[in-house]
Every structure is written in C-alpha cells, then in structure tokens.
Design a protein around this motif. Structure first.
Motif, short mmCIF file in Angstrom:
data_model
loop_
_atom_site.label_atom_id
_atom_site.label_comp_id
_atom_site.label_asym_id
_atom_site.label_seq_id
_atom_site.Cartn_x
_atom_site.Cartn_y
_atom_site.Cartn_z
N UNK A 1 -15.97 8.11 13.94
CA UNK A 1 -15.96 7.28 15.15
C UNK A 1 -17.22 7.55 15.99
N UNK A 2 -18.34 7.02 15.51
CA UNK A 2 -19.61 7.13 16.23
C UNK A 2 -20.50 5.97 15.84
N UNK A 3 -21.46 5.66 16.69
CA UNK A 3 -22.43 4.60 16.39
C UNK A 3 -23.34 5.07 15.26
N UNK A 4 -23.92 4.12 14.55
CA UNK A 4 -24.78 4.51 13.43
C UNK A 4 -25.92 3.51 13.25
N UNK A 5 -26.95 3.95 12.61
CA UNK A 5 -28.08 3.14 12.18
C UNK A 5 -28.71 3.87 11.01
N UNK A 6 -29.60 3.19 10.28
CA UNK A 6 -30.08 3.70 9.00
C UNK A 6 -30.70 5.08 9.06
N UNK A 7 -31.52 5.37 10.03
CA UNK A 7 -32.24 6.64 10.04
C UNK A 7 -31.55 7.73 10.86
N UNK A 8 -30.31 7.50 11.29
CA UNK A 8 -29.59 8.51 12.09
C UNK A 8 -29.25 9.71 11.21
N UNK A 9 -29.46 10.91 11.74
CA UNK A 9 -29.11 12.14 11.03
C UNK A 9 -27.68 12.53 11.39
N UNK A 10 -26.84 12.66 10.37
CA UNK A 10 -25.44 13.01 10.58
C UNK A 10 -25.01 13.96 9.48
N UNK A 11 -23.71 14.21 9.39
CA UNK A 11 -23.18 15.03 8.29
C UNK A 11 -23.16 14.21 7.00
N UNK A 12 -23.03 14.88 5.88
CA UNK A 12 -23.11 14.20 4.57
C UNK A 12 -22.00 13.19 4.34
N UNK A 13 -20.78 13.50 4.78
CA UNK A 13 -19.66 12.58 4.59
C UNK A 13 -19.84 11.28 5.36
N UNK A 14 -20.28 11.39 6.62
CA UNK A 14 -20.54 10.21 7.42
C UNK A 14 -21.70 9.42 6.84
N UNK A 15 -22.76 10.14 6.45
CA UNK A 15 -23.94 9.48 5.87
C UNK A 15 -23.58 8.71 4.61
N UNK A 16 -22.73 9.30 3.77
CA UNK A 16 -22.32 8.61 2.54
C UNK A 16 -21.52 7.36 2.87
#
Length: 192
Positions: free
Chosen positions: A157-172
């Motif tokens: 439950x967070x905003x996202x965009x292509x180059x955002x750095x996050x945890x691996x599960x969210x990124x996947x």
C-alpha cells in the motif's frame, strides 16, 4: 464494441414502457468481466427517456459513467491479454468494483477483483492493463490470504513509479504490472 446498436420490435398487448438498459458485463472468448458495486450487484446504465409510444427514436445515447468507462478499458485489457498470450485470465470472472472508497484514491487489485475509487473520473487503458496484470499474477501466486500476507510483508500500500527503490517483493509485484502495461521500457518511465 463501438457501441452502436439498432433495436427494434413489435408492439404486443397493452402499453409497454420502452427504455434502454445496458449492463456492464462480458462473457466470451476472452473470459468473463462484470462491473459491480460494493455488494457485488452488477452496474447498469438506463436511458432517462421512457415512453409508452408505439414507435420511439432514442437518438444518440452517451453512457459516460465511471462504470461504463471502466468496462470499456478492462474489456480492451482482457482482449489484449488474450491476443498476446492466447490464454484467458486464470479465474472464473474479473470483477471491477466501481465507486469504492479507497485510501489514496488509486485503483488496486486482488486475485480477481479490481477496485476503482469513487473520485476517479476514468481510467486509462494502461492502468487497466496494469491492474489486470496484478490480478493474473496474484491468482497464480496463491490465495487471497497469501495476497494479504504479501500486502503486509512487502508493504504494497504505497505509491509507485518505475525507478522507485523499494523492497524486492514490492518491486517484483509492481514491476510485473508496469512491464505488462508497457509503462517501463528501454529506460523510459511513465507514471501511472
């Protein structure tokens, strides 16, 4: 799918009340789609004009609600998925719930339900492909309980965009949906 129809019939006994009702659901080669409210009841559009006349011309009718707009975009997204993969979505029916009160006001998807916020005037084809991709991946990943566990574990439950750095599960999870929607490619990044 252009939305142009000619409706005709013959008068029977009595005075029938003529109007046009459109239900936002599809069942065909690409799978099943239904636009519903919070209670799971199918959304519909009706003409304001009703008549007891034996002959009537409704003229051009424009159903321009979030329900209709969502139906059109998800219909195209499911057809696109079918064209690209040769498959139908891995669940019985995709349910699009419109008019949902959401924190943040952005659409979100679970295993076979996409929720469209009340404040949204319409969604893009790209967003429909993005949310459809979430439902497909999450359906293959496991049950609704598994999805909810991932929501907490990977902070979905967070905003996202292509180059955002996050945890691996969210990124996947988001990377899959953004790639499928064509949002991130060749070093270019579009915000949803």
């Amino acid at each position: 799918m252009k939305g142009y129809f000619r409706v005709s019939g013959r008068k029977g006994f009595g005075k029938p009340k003529l109007f046009i009702k459109v239900e936002y659901e599809y069942s065909g080669n690409s799978g099943n789609i239904a636009v519903t409210n919070l209670l799971g009841l199918k959304r519909k559009g009706k003409t304001a004009k009703r008549s007891y006349a034996s002959q009537i011309n409704f003229g051009t009718i424009n159903f321009n609600s979030i329900h209709c707009k969502s139906y059109v975009q998800f219909y195209k997204a499911v057809a696109d998925y079918r064209r690209r993969t040769g498959l139908i979505p891995p669940y019985r029916s995709l349910r699009i719930r419109t008019g949902v009160l959401l924190h943040g006001g952005t659409p979100y998807a679970t295993n076979d339900v996409v929720r469209i916020p009340r404040r949204t005037n319409g969604i893009s084809f790209e967003t429909a492909k993005h949310e459809l991709a979430h439902t497909i991946r999450q359906s293959y990943d496991g049950s609704l309980g598994h999805f909810l566990f991932d929501v907490v574990r990977y902070k979905y439950m967070q905003q996202h965009y292509c180059s955002k750095r996050t945890n691996k599960g969210f990124a996947f999870n988001e990377g899959w949906a953004e790639f499928w929607a064509g949002s991130c490619y060749a070093g270019l990044c579009n915000r949803l």
